[in-house]
Write a protein that holds these residues in place. Sequence first.
Motif, PDB file in Angstrom:
ATOM      1  N   GLU A 107       0.823  -1.220   0.000  1.00  0.00           N
ATOM      2  CA  GLU A 107       0.000   0.000   0.000  1.00  0.00           C
ATOM      3  C   GLU A 107       0.853   1.264   0.000  1.00  0.00           C
ATOM      4  N   ALA A 108       2.063   1.182   0.585  1.00  0.00           N
ATOM      5  CA  ALA A 108       2.944   2.345   0.637  1.00  0.00           C
ATOM      6  C   ALA A 108       4.003   2.331  -0.453  1.00  0.00           C
ATOM      7  N   GLY A 109       4.072   1.239  -1.240  1.00  0.00           N
ATOM      8  CA  GLY A 109       5.075   1.142  -2.299  1.00  0.00           C
ATOM      9  C   GLY A 109       6.495   1.052  -1.769  1.00  0.00           C
ATOM     10  N   LEU A 110       6.680   0.342  -0.644  1.00  0.00           N
ATOM     11  CA  LEU A 110       7.986   0.264   0.003  1.00  0.00           C
ATOM     12  C   LEU A 110       8.847  -0.862  -0.560  1.00  0.00           C
ATOM     13  N   LEU A 111      10.098  -0.563  -0.826  1.00  0.00           N
ATOM     14  CA  LEU A 111      11.116  -1.589  -0.960  1.00  0.00           C
ATOM     15  C   LEU A 111      11.586  -1.945   0.445  1.00  0.00           C
ATOM     16  N   LEU A 112      11.704  -3.232   0.739  1.00  0.00           N
ATOM     17  CA  LEU A 112      12.162  -3.678   2.053  1.00  0.00           C
ATOM     18  C   LEU A 112      13.420  -4.522   1.894  1.00  0.00           C
ATOM     19  N   LEU A 113      14.470  -4.173   2.617  1.00  0.00           N
ATOM     20  CA  LEU A 113      15.715  -4.928   2.624  1.00  0.00           C
ATOM     21  C   LEU A 113      15.972  -5.396   4.045  1.00  0.00           C
ATOM     22  N   ALA A 114      16.104  -6.714   4.228  1.00  0.00           N
ATOM     23  CA  ALA A 114      16.315  -7.272   5.567  1.00  0.00           C
ATOM     24  C   ALA A 114      17.578  -8.139   5.573  1.00  0.00           C
ATOM     25  N   PRO A 115      18.745  -7.545   5.782  1.00  0.00           N
ATOM     26  CA  PRO A 115      19.972  -8.348   5.898  1.00  0.00           C
ATOM     27  C   PRO A 115      19.993  -9.085   7.232  1.00  0.00           C
ATOM     28  N   ASP A 128      30.480  -5.470  22.161  1.00  0.00           N
ATOM     29  CA  ASP A 128      30.372  -4.481  23.229  1.00  0.00           C
ATOM     30  C   ASP A 128      30.553  -3.061  22.715  1.00  0.00           C
ATOM     31  N   GLY A 129      29.759  -2.736  21.704  1.00  0.00           N
ATOM     32  CA  GLY A 129      29.783  -1.385  21.163  1.00  0.00           C
ATOM     33  C   GLY A 129      30.642  -1.205  19.937  1.00  0.00           C
ATOM     34  N   GLY A 130      31.377  -2.244  19.538  1.00  0.00           N
ATOM     35  CA  GLY A 130      32.220  -2.127  18.359  1.00  0.00           C
ATOM     36  C   GLY A 130      31.466  -2.431  17.077  1.00  0.00           C
ATOM     37  N   TYR A 131      32.038  -2.031  15.968  1.00  0.00           N
ATOM     38  CA  TYR A 131      31.461  -2.282  14.654  1.00  0.00           C
ATOM     39  C   TYR A 131      32.340  -3.303  13.936  1.00  0.00           C
ATOM     40  N   GLY A 132      31.744  -4.416  13.511  1.00  0.00           N
ATOM     41  CA  GLY A 132      32.496  -5.489  12.895  1.00  0.00           C
ATOM     42  C   GLY A 132      31.975  -5.867  11.525  1.00  0.00           C
ATOM     43  N   PRO A 133      31.871  -7.170  11.210  1.00  0.00           N
ATOM     44  CA  PRO A 133      31.535  -7.624   9.860  1.00  0.00           C
ATOM     45  C   PRO A 133      30.109  -7.330   9.426  1.00  0.00           C
ATOM     46  N   ASP A 134      29.220  -6.992  10.351  1.00  0.00           N
ATOM     47  CA  ASP A 134      27.853  -6.655   9.930  1.00  0.00           C
ATOM     48  C   ASP A 134      27.817  -5.413   9.055  1.00  0.00           C
ATOM     49  N   VAL A 135      28.693  -4.459   9.315  1.00  0.00           N
ATOM     50  CA  VAL A 135      28.671  -3.203   8.551  1.00  0.00           C
ATOM     51  C   VAL A 135      29.013  -3.429   7.073  1.00  0.00           C
ATOM     52  N   PRO A 136      30.120  -4.094   6.737  1.00  0.00           N
ATOM     53  CA  PRO A 136      30.385  -4.337   5.311  1.00  0.00           C
ATOM     54  C   PRO A 136      29.332  -5.217   4.647  1.00  0.00           C
ATOM     55  N   PHE A 137      28.708  -6.140   5.407  1.00  0.00           N
ATOM     56  CA  PHE A 137      27.661  -6.949   4.791  1.00  0.00           C
ATOM     57  C   PHE A 137      26.441  -6.090   4.460  1.00  0.00           C
ATOM     58  N   ILE A 138      26.059  -5.203   5.356  1.00  0.00           N
ATOM     59  CA  ILE A 138      24.945  -4.291   5.082  1.00  0.00           C
ATOM     60  C   ILE A 138      25.289  -3.389   3.898  1.00  0.00           C
ATOM     61  N   ASP A 139      26.538  -2.956   3.822  1.00  0.00           N
ATOM     62  CA  ASP A 139      26.960  -2.125   2.694  1.00  0.00           C
ATOM     63  C   ASP A 139      26.831  -2.897   1.383  1.00  0.00           C
ATOM     64  N   ARG A 140      27.227  -4.182   1.371  1.00  0.00           N
ATOM     65  CA  ARG A 140      27.072  -5.023   0.184  1.00  0.00           C
ATOM     66  C   ARG A 140      25.600  -5.178  -0.188  1.00  0.00           C
ATOM     67  N   ALA A 141      24.754  -5.376   0.824  1.00  0.00           N
ATOM     68  CA  ALA A 141      23.322  -5.539   0.571  1.00  0.00           C
ATOM     69  C   ALA A 141      22.727  -4.268  -0.024  1.00  0.00           C
ATOM     70  N   LEU A 142      23.141  -3.124   0.486  1.00  0.00           N
ATOM     71  CA  LEU A 142      22.668  -1.847  -0.064  1.00  0.00           C
ATOM     72  C   LEU A 142      23.136  -1.676  -1.505  1.00  0.00           C
ATOM     73  N   ALA A 143      24.398  -1.992  -1.784  1.00  0.00           N
ATOM     74  CA  ALA A 143      24.909  -1.876  -3.153  1.00  0.00           C
ATOM     75  C   ALA A 143      24.117  -2.774  -4.098  1.00  0.00           C
ATOM     76  N   HIS A 144      23.777  -3.978  -3.617  1.00  0.00           N
ATOM     77  CA  HIS A 144      22.984  -4.921  -4.404  1.00  0.00           C
ATOM     78  C   HIS A 144      21.633  -4.307  -4.783  1.00  0.00           C
ATOM     79  N   VAL A 145      20.993  -3.668  -3.832  1.00  0.00           N
ATOM     80  CA  VAL A 145      19.685  -3.048  -4.084  1.00  0.00           C
ATOM     81  C   VAL A 145      19.827  -1.826  -4.980  1.00  0.00           C
TER      82      VAL A 145
END
Length: 258
Positions: A107-115, A128-145
């Motif tokens: 109804e809203a015309g949304l694209l949904l990306l769920a990595p 414990d507050g650090g940024y690890g492999p999830d960030v580059p994977f999300i970046d890859r998923a965004l590039a894919h979209v």
Amino acid sequence: MKRGLVAALLLAGGCKQAKDTKSEGEAPVAAPRDENEGRLRSRPGRPTVEAPERGLRPLGLGGPRDGLLYVPTSYRADRPAPLVVVLHGSRSGARDGLEPWLKLADEAGLLLLAPESRGRTWDIVLLDGGYGPDVPFIDRALAHVFERYAVEPKRLALAGFSDGASFALSLGLTNGDLFTHVVAFSPGFVEPAAQHGRPGVFLSHGREDPVLPIEKCGRRIAPLMREAGYTVQYREFDGPHTVPPAIAREALTWFTAP
């Protein structure tokens, strides 16, 4: 980027979750970070790859933990669509994270990306507050979209529930020059690596939440973020650790408002 605001968010960021459970722990302590930590580089543009059919499908980036992509029936390449990147809660997956949004997408015309997280939950909790492999994977998923779909750059949200909400707040503020909106359903804390841009924030929390108590989480995080200069839409509801349909719809209305 304002280091003082980052330190304030880190020092009073909410009820910090423990690594293996949802129990509370000590408040995080601000520490110097690399300027590239937590940064996403992918940006929307003109699609260069032919998009597949509409509907729900695997993201297709490989591995036992991958993700899902939903393309609304109304999608047209000549009409950029709003995108919501959805981050699931602890020990769950893409389908669980998508649940509040799937019934609203067409109804809203949304694209949904769920990595999906690389581990049992997002690395900001495990590290414990650090940024690890999830960030580059999300970046890859965004590039894919972005390679396959026309995305409206002024309607790009990062959303999540529980651990996913904590990560959405943290990563969303770190990349506020990409994400225009951040939606956090029942977050436990916020730990940005830096602050870029000023995304709008929708935050909800249940008054009877036994997992992440509202007094130590939502009611601390919302005023803190307002003090840091963010526009925050804060909603409390009668209920436990969940996303009521009415709250999901309100978040959608907020995100799609002109």
